[in-house]
Design an enzyme around this catalytic site. Structure first.
Site, PDB file in Angstrom:
ATOM      1  N   GLY A  41      45.232-104.474 -18.147  1.00  8.71           N
ATOM      2  CA  GLY A  41      45.220-103.163 -18.790  1.00  8.71           C
ATOM      3  C   GLY A  41      44.764-103.181 -20.231  1.00  8.71           C
ATOM      4  CE1 TYR A  70      34.143 -98.736 -20.024  1.00  7.85           C
ATOM      5  CE2 TYR A  70      31.981 -99.301 -19.181  1.00  7.85           C
ATOM      6  CZ  TYR A  70      32.986 -99.480 -20.095  1.00  7.85           C
ATOM      7  OH  TYR A  70      32.858-100.414 -21.087  1.00  7.85           O
ATOM      8  N   GLY A 103      42.409-107.505 -16.129  1.00  6.31           N
ATOM      9  CA  GLY A 103      43.358-107.100 -15.099  1.00  6.31           C
ATOM     10  C   GLY A 103      44.757-106.815 -15.635  1.00  6.31           C
TER      11      GLY A 103
END
Length: 160
Positions: free
Chosen positions: A96, A132, A94
């Site tokens: 990045g 994704y 969470g």
């Protein structure tokens, strides 16, 4: 809080193997991991390595990795990147970090003129599938993965 992505360093095969085992445990496949630290070291730090690894660090602490190698597309007449493993420790998700690892590999593709990057994702792994899709990845549903290993591989190899 700072994030950095760097290539794996000599002496870090144990770190990489640890990430591999954490990923395998998450995927309920830990029983399939037979690689040793020596195997990983031999692969990553050979004179001409065929596999590469990026390490993600959060405030200097390793928290994830991306292990990859070059592929080749006969249709494109160009190499690409196959992302074999991507893993970020659950408590670090969470932030990045996974996206940063993917961006690093995408940048390598751009810099080297590689037309694509590909990988597998388990069908049940919806959080990864969502991630994704969020970065623009498209499923290749028209292809079925096949694997030859163990006794079947040995039997066919004996015919060669």
């Amino acid at each position: 809080m700072t994030l950095s992505i760097r290539p794996v360093r000599a002496g870090e095969a144990g770190l990489v193997l640890g990430f591999i085992k954490e990923l395998a445990e998450y995927e309920k496949l830990l029983h399939e991991v037979v690689a040793s630290e020596a195997d990983i070291a031999d692969s990553l730090f050979a004179e001409s390595p065929r596999v590469f690894c990026e390490i993600a660090e959060w405030d200097g602490e390793p928290v994830g990795f991306a292990l990859w190698f070059y592929t080749y597309s006969t249709f494109r007449g160009r190499h690409g990147i196959w992302l074999e493993d991507l893993f970020v420790r659950p408590e670090q998700r969470g932030r990045g970090i996974g996206k940063a690892l993917m961006a690093r590999l995408a940048q390598r593709c751009v810099d080297e003129g590689l037309p694509r990057m590909a990988w597998w994702v388990l069908n049940w792994n919806e959080p990864s599938r969502v991630f994704y899709r969020s970065i623009g990845a498209k499923a290749q549903d028209e292809w079925t993965v096949k694997r030859l290993e163990g006794e079947a591989l040995a039997r066919l190899g004996a015919e060669g």
